[in-house]
Design a protein around this motif. Structure first.
Motif, PDB file in Angstrom:
ATOM      1  N   VAL A 311       0.720  -1.064  -0.093  1.00 25.14           N
ATOM      2  CA  VAL A 311      -0.014  -0.015   0.059  1.00 25.14           C
ATOM      3  C   VAL A 311       0.859   1.324  -0.137  1.00 25.14           C
ATOM      4  CG1 VAL A 311      -1.967  -1.005   1.125  1.00 25.14           C
ATOM      5  CG2 VAL A 311      -0.059   0.162   2.605  1.00 25.14           C
ATOM      6  N   LYS A 312       0.272   2.399  -0.591  1.00 22.77           N
ATOM      7  CA  LYS A 312       1.112   3.697  -0.673  1.00 22.77           C
ATOM      8  C   LYS A 312       0.455   4.552   0.421  1.00 22.77           C
ATOM      9  CE  LYS A 312       1.852   7.388  -3.931  1.00 22.77           C
ATOM     10  NZ  LYS A 312       1.460   7.852  -5.323  1.00 22.77           N
ATOM     11  N   ILE A 313       1.462   5.273   1.220  1.00 25.35           N
ATOM     12  CA  ILE A 313       1.320   6.275   2.251  1.00 25.35           C
ATOM     13  C   ILE A 313       1.888   7.306   1.596  1.00 25.35           C
ATOM     14  CG2 ILE A 313       1.246   6.738   4.505  1.00 25.35           C
ATOM     15  CD1 ILE A 313       2.157   3.844   4.908  1.00 25.35           C
ATOM     16  N   MET A 314       0.912   8.550   1.553  1.00 24.18           N
ATOM     17  CA  MET A 314       1.070   9.572   1.041  1.00 24.18           C
ATOM     18  C   MET A 314       0.993  10.661   2.063  1.00 24.18           C
ATOM     19  SD  MET A 314      -1.061   9.566  -2.592  1.00 24.18           S
ATOM     20  CE  MET A 314      -2.589   9.193  -1.419  1.00 24.18           C
ATOM     21  N   ASP A 315       1.808  12.002   1.745  1.00 23.89           N
ATOM     22  CA  ASP A 315       2.107  13.132   2.471  1.00 23.89           C
ATOM     23  C   ASP A 315       2.238  12.994   3.958  1.00 23.89           C
ATOM     24  OD1 ASP A 315       1.617  15.926   2.866  1.00 23.89           O
ATOM     25  OD2 ASP A 315      -0.476  15.935   3.385  1.00 23.89           O
ATOM     26  N   VAL A 316       3.595  12.069   3.880  1.00 25.52           N
ATOM     27  CA  VAL A 316       4.247  11.760   5.208  1.00 25.52           C
ATOM     28  C   VAL A 316       5.195  12.831   5.737  1.00 25.52           C
ATOM     29  CG1 VAL A 316       5.779  10.126   6.564  1.00 25.52           C
ATOM     30  CG2 VAL A 316       3.946   9.449   4.565  1.00 25.52           C
ATOM     31  N   PRO A 317       4.960  13.381   6.887  1.00 29.77           N
ATOM     32  CA  PRO A 317       6.014  14.487   7.120  1.00 29.77           C
ATOM     33  C   PRO A 317       7.388  14.156   7.714  1.00 29.77           C
ATOM     34  CG  PRO A 317       3.862  14.739   8.588  1.00 29.77           C
ATOM     35  CD  PRO A 317       3.730  13.593   7.866  1.00 29.77           C
ATOM     36  N   SER A 318       8.019  14.905   7.527  1.00 30.90           N
ATOM     37  CA  SER A 318       9.643  14.538   7.545  1.00 30.90           C
ATOM     38  C   SER A 318       9.981  14.066   8.912  1.00 30.90           C
ATOM     39  CB  SER A 318      10.488  15.724   7.123  1.00 30.90           C
ATOM     40  OG  SER A 318      10.256  17.021   7.973  1.00 30.90           O
ATOM     41  N   GLN A 319       9.126  14.446   9.797  1.00 27.57           N
ATOM     42  CA  GLN A 319       9.318  14.139  11.422  1.00 27.57           C
ATOM     43  C   GLN A 319       9.027  12.665  11.604  1.00 27.57           C
ATOM     44  OE1 GLN A 319       7.574  16.607  10.661  1.00 27.57           O
ATOM     45  NE2 GLN A 319       8.327  18.518  11.306  1.00 27.57           N
ATOM     46  N   PHE A 452      -2.280   9.741   4.683  1.00 26.49           N
ATOM     47  CA  PHE A 452      -3.361   9.235   3.836  1.00 26.49           C
ATOM     48  C   PHE A 452      -2.914   7.740   3.235  1.00 26.49           C
ATOM     49  CE2 PHE A 452      -3.561  13.784   3.957  1.00 26.49           C
ATOM     50  CZ  PHE A 452      -4.841  13.811   4.338  1.00 26.49           C
ATOM     51  N   VAL A 453      -3.739   6.943   3.320  1.00 27.04           N
ATOM     52  CA  VAL A 453      -3.284   5.417   2.887  1.00 27.04           C
ATOM     53  C   VAL A 453      -4.109   5.297   1.397  1.00 27.04           C
ATOM     54  CG1 VAL A 453      -3.483   2.901   3.245  1.00 27.04           C
ATOM     55  CG2 VAL A 453      -2.954   4.587   5.041  1.00 27.04           C
ATOM     56  N   SER A 454      -3.324   4.986   0.578  1.00 29.05           N
ATOM     57  CA  SER A 454      -3.997   4.945  -0.846  1.00 29.05           C
ATOM     58  C   SER A 454      -4.641   3.426  -1.012  1.00 29.05           C
ATOM     59  CB  SER A 454      -3.005   5.144  -1.847  1.00 29.05           C
ATOM     60  OG  SER A 454      -3.737   4.834  -3.343  1.00 29.05           O
ATOM     61  N   THR A 455      -5.721   3.239  -1.652  1.00 29.16           N
ATOM     62  CA  THR A 455      -6.438   1.974  -1.828  1.00 29.16           C
ATOM     63  C   THR A 455      -6.336   1.360  -3.265  1.00 29.16           C
ATOM     64  OG1 THR A 455      -8.553   2.770  -2.341  1.00 29.16           O
ATOM     65  CG2 THR A 455      -7.938   2.170   0.199  1.00 29.16           C
ATOM     66  N   SER A 456      -5.710   1.947  -3.905  1.00 31.99           N
ATOM     67  CA  SER A 456      -5.317   1.874  -5.561  1.00 31.99           C
ATOM     68  C   SER A 456      -4.146   0.889  -5.637  1.00 31.99           C
ATOM     69  CB  SER A 456      -5.196   3.152  -6.402  1.00 31.99           C
ATOM     70  OG  SER A 456      -6.127   4.037  -6.205  1.00 31.99           O
ATOM     71  N   LEU A 457      -4.176  -0.009  -6.823  1.00 29.03           N
ATOM     72  CA  LEU A 457      -3.183  -0.666  -6.825  1.00 29.03           C
ATOM     73  C   LEU A 457      -1.791  -0.014  -7.257  1.00 29.03           C
ATOM     74  CD1 LEU A 457      -5.013  -3.319  -9.385  1.00 29.03           C
ATOM     75  CD2 LEU A 457      -4.448  -3.578  -6.960  1.00 29.03           C
ATOM     76  N   ILE A 458      -0.771  -0.432  -6.603  1.00 31.51           N
ATOM     77  CA  ILE A 458       0.483  -0.010  -7.152  1.00 31.51           C
ATOM     78  C   ILE A 458       1.045  -0.156  -8.433  1.00 31.51           C
ATOM     79  CG2 ILE A 458       3.029   0.361  -6.038  1.00 31.51           C
ATOM     80  CD1 ILE A 458       0.929   1.478  -4.049  1.00 31.51           C
ATOM     81  N   SER A 459       0.556  -1.111  -8.900  1.00 33.92           N
ATOM     82  CA  SER A 459       1.240  -1.586 -10.230  1.00 33.92           C
ATOM     83  C   SER A 459       0.560  -0.707 -11.381  1.00 33.92           C
ATOM     84  CB  SER A 459       0.785  -3.116 -10.544  1.00 33.92           C
ATOM     85  OG  SER A 459      -0.784  -3.418 -10.385  1.00 33.92           O
TER      86      SER A 459
END
Length: 833
Positions: A311-319, A452-459
């Motif tokens: 799964v892809k996790i987006m908008d992860v802060p630098s800390q 935010f966790v994306s539910t779309s396919l990574i491929s």
């Protein structure tokens, strides 16, 4: 070990400069203003402010001098009055007879003197200048600030460098404990990341072997794949499904420019000047064809992407660290937690990114945020986590999604300070600080954020591009195959890939015995490229470099993130192009024109250079051997830091124990618990006070990181703002240089561009005026010629020049003359003669 900031902030309250000052409040959201309060001044405004400050200083000194002079004069007058007090009394007591007599006798003289004095005073008044002119003439001009332009440039460079040095040091202090920053500067963190990547490479190589064995079992059971219709005609059916999924020679040439877009190039292909900058080496295929291409290149996808266990996790802060993301995801897992979390590189703002948007706040990516990818043991474990996370989202928002899963799910992450730098341990042995702390201060303040966790396919998000015909030529296949095998052999040896899982072993597994010699070179090349991408994160067709983290590959932050397809029937396309250009003649070496054109192709030259450099690096890695993880210098520094951490741990354990009658007590002033012996106390310290230990161990990295930061040539700092007056406002400029950082003053170049623009606009206006004047002259000439022709034809009537005119006839009030009577005809008399 933090940098000390002297807080020597410059102020700019003046509106002087070319077009005025600047506005401070308009760019508060710019990332650079997180580390400084005021923007840097361009050289022109900086000099003007110094001149104004010098004038103020001179005016202040003059005012002080005037006050001192008045005070001194008053003191002198007072002293004189004191000395002459007796004499003045005597003069007052004397009779004034003589004075009166002299006044009466010399009345005329006095009047004449008064008249003369009045005349002189009038002449002096007439000749005296005005009050303003007197003040201007009496105000002394300040001396020049600098002896020469060179001295001025040196002084501004010193001011510029001091500002930039404070800026980069403040950035260091702000980000010293963030994971991405420590991984960049700390040799031990770099070493640990390389070891982690080696473990992942071995796991991926093991998965590759499993896929090959499964494909061979299917082949033996009678499942023989058919030839792909998109494959070139010269390729036969693949040996097994795995070989078919690795084939890259299936790229289709885009038929229209609208369906063709250019992808990012990681080898500076699109940043070169000249025609090469618009080359079509990497043509991204349209969105509707991506699924089809993904099916062809499925063998180049990583095992966890292919099995949809990521799964892809987006908008992860630098800390936020990867371990903190892993902990937050584990809370929502009932089957199996994620096996690993991989992060991409953080987004570093640059001058180009700031120019592309009106402000950093409007950018699509937040500065120093990143993407992360959580890998699960199976697809079922991933789906279980998503179901539980969706349920948690619905319970929190009281809004349920019927029969569907949203594209993004919210995930709360606890990112409490990893290193816990606090002043709770005054003497390093658990004593309380001088200032009494509250009870809650014994614990780290909790910090939480939302990702935010994306539910779309990574491929589906894996980018695919098509190479140019010159790079896809079949004449390159044999040489590229040998080069790919050489690079793979060196990387396998240097990174310690287990025997049996290396590329050479997998090739023998696919083509046992003498079958490898008879195998098609193109299939061998494609398998090698798939192995390099999946195991070593290596991009063969774009730069020939390896990524340091699989997160950069999945996020397309590295060139290996793009799967490159070769253009099918590339030789036929090259031949047609050569025929169209009439290149049939032989070149100087006796080869045909097609071969010469391919050899001269800039894309081929760059690819050859990249492969040559990769082969040189492969030789160096073979010499180092598997014992060298990063390089000799980094490995040695990492071992030194690791030894320091162990010593700090042992010393910290000793400093925080108090022995009382054979029992051990925790020395922290907010704890003071008593235990049976040292063993139980050590478990307590590691479990309850590990944040204090992490802080002490983290200090082992600070000194090395500080030295590395000072010597860093390309610091990942946002560009600073330089005030260039109201004409240009605040302009971004990058900081360059290691030991003496400095930012280029953009104001001279901006004025040069402005002058060129004004000159070009003036030239255009002159051309427009000249064109309008010429058109007006031609119109006047045509009108004059027309008038001359009309005057010359006024006395001449051309019968062929028929003019249609309308004539109005009126028969009202018309006097009609009476008709005359016809005369009678006289008969002629006939002559008798």
């Amino acid at each position: 070990h933090h940098y000390h900031n002297n807080n020597n902030k410059h102020s700019s309250s003046s509106s002087s400069g070319r077009g005025g000052g600047f506005h401070r409040e308009s760019n508060r959201e710019d990332p650079s203003l997180r580390y400084v309060e005021q923007p840097l001044l361009c050289q022109f405004i900086w000099k003007k402010e110094l001149e104004e400050q010098a004038k103020k200083d001179i005016a202040g000194d003059e005012a002080a001098n005037d006050v001192d002079d008045d005070k001194k004069k008053k003191d002198v007058d007072m002293s004189k009055n004191g000395n002459n007090h007796g004499e003045e009394v005597m003069k007052v007591d004397e009779p004034s007879k003589e004075i009166n007599n002299s006044t009466e006798g010399n009345g005329a003289t006095t009047q004449g003197d008064n008249n003369e004095d009045n005349a002189k005073e009038g002449a002096a008044t007439a000749a005296a200048p005005s009050t303003e002119e007197t003040e201007e003439s009496t105000t002394p001009k300040p001396p020049p600030l600098f002896e020469s332009e060179e001295a001025e440039a040196v002084a501004y460079e010193e001011y510029n460098s001091k500002y930039c040095l404070e800026y980069v040091r403040q950035f260091f202090n702000e980000h010293i404990d963030e994971p991405w920053f420590r991984r960049r500067l700390s040799p031990l963190e770099t070493y640990r990341q390389a070891k982690k990547e080696r473990a992942r490479a071995n796991e991926e190589a093991t998965e590759l072997r499993k896929e090959i064995l499964q494909s061979l079992e299917d082949m033996q059971s009678g499942v023989i794949p058919k030839k792909d219709p998109d494959c070139p005609d010269y390729l036969g059916p693949p040996r097994c499904n795995f070989v078919g999924s690795c084939r890259l020679g299936v790229g289709n040439k885009p038929t229209s420019s609208s369906a063709m877009s250019y992808r990012r190039d990681y080898n500076n292909y699109d940043t070169m000047d000249g025609p090469a900058s618009s080359s079509n080496q990497h043509l991204a295929l349209p969105e509707e064809d991506r699924n089809k291409i993904e099916h062809h290149a499925k063998g180049h996808l990583h095992s966890f992407v292919k099995s949809d266990a990521c799964v892809k996790i987006m908008d992860v802060p630098s800390q936020v660290s990867d371990d903190q993301l892993l902990t937050s995801l584990t809370v929502h897992c009932k089957i199996n937690p994620p096996s690993a979390v991989w992060s991409s590189s953080v987004f570093v703002p640059t001058v180009s990114s700031s120019r592309s948007s009106s402000s950093f706040s409007s950018s699509s990516r937040a500065p120093y945020h990143r993407e992360a990818y959580a890998v699960f043991p199976s697809t079922a474990a991933k789906e279980d986590m998503l179901d539980n996370l969706q349920k948690a989202n619905e319970d929190a928002s009281r809004h349920r999604h019927k029969d569907r899963r949203p594209r993004f799910l919210d995930l709360e992450v606890d990112y409490t300070d990893v290193y816990g730098r606090r002043e709770l341990d005054a003497d390093g042995k658990g004593a309380a600080p001088p200032k009494k702390k509250k009870e809650d201060d014994s614990k780290l303040p909790s910090k939480r954020c939302k990702v935010f966790v994306s539910t779309s396919l990574i491929s589906s998000s894996q980018p695919v591009s098509v190479l140019s015909a010159a790079v896809s030529s079949r004449e390159r296949i044999s040489g590229d195959k040998e080069d790919a095998k050489t690079v793979s052999r060196a990387l396998d040896e240097a990174r310690g890939v287990e025997a049996g899982n290396r590329l050479s072993d997998l090739m023998l597994l696919l083509y046992p015995g003498n079958e490898l010699a008879s195998a098609d070179d193109e299939d061998i090349l494609d398998i090698a490229i798939a192995y390099l991408r999946r195991v070593h994160l290596f991009s063969f067709y774009n730069g020939c470099t390896s990524a340091t983290d699989v997160g950069d590959v999945l996020s397309d932050s590295h060139s290996s993130g793009t799967i490159h397809l070769r253009l099918r029937n590339a030789d036929e396309i090259l031949r047609k192009t050569a025929d169209e250009n009439g290149a049939v003649a032989m070149d100087e070496d006796g080869g045909d024109a097609e071969t010469a054109a391919v050899g001269r192709d800039m894309l081929v030259t760059r690819l050859n250079d990249s492969i040559a450099k990769a082969l040189e690096d492969a030789k160096i890695m073979e010499v180092r051997g598997p014992g060298c993880v990063v390089d000799e210098e980094t490995d040695m520094a990492a071992k030194d830091i690791e030894t320091s951490e162990q010593n700090v741990r042992e010393q910290w354990m000793q400093n925080h124990e108090i022995m009382e009658d054979g029992r051990a007590r925790c020395s922290f002033h907010f704890c003071r618990k008593l235990f049976k012996d040292k063993a139980f106390l050590q478990k307590h310290l590691l479990k309850k006070h590990s944040d204090q230990l992490r802080a002490e161990r983290g200090k082992c990295h600070d000194g090395v990181m500080m030295v590395a930061w000072d010597n860093d040539q390309k610091r990942p700092v946002p560009p600073i703002l330089i005030a260039c007056g109201s004409k240009f406002g605040l302009v971004h400029s990058s900081i360059t240089g290691s030991g003496r950082p400095i930012a280029k003053d953009p104001e001279p170049d901006l004025w040069r561009e402005e002058e060129e623009r004004i000159a070009e606009e003036k030239r255009y206006q002159e051309q427009q005026a000249a064109a309008e004047a010429a058109a007006k002259a031609r119109e006047e000439e045509h009108q004059q010629r027309k008038e001359n022709n009309a005057s010359s034809k006024s006395n001449f009537v051309d019968v062929d020049d028929m003019v249609e005119e309308k004539v109005e006839l009126k028969f009202e009030n018309i006097d009609v003359a009476p008709a005359a009577k016809p005369k009678k005809k006289k008969k002629r008399k006939k002559s008798l003669l």
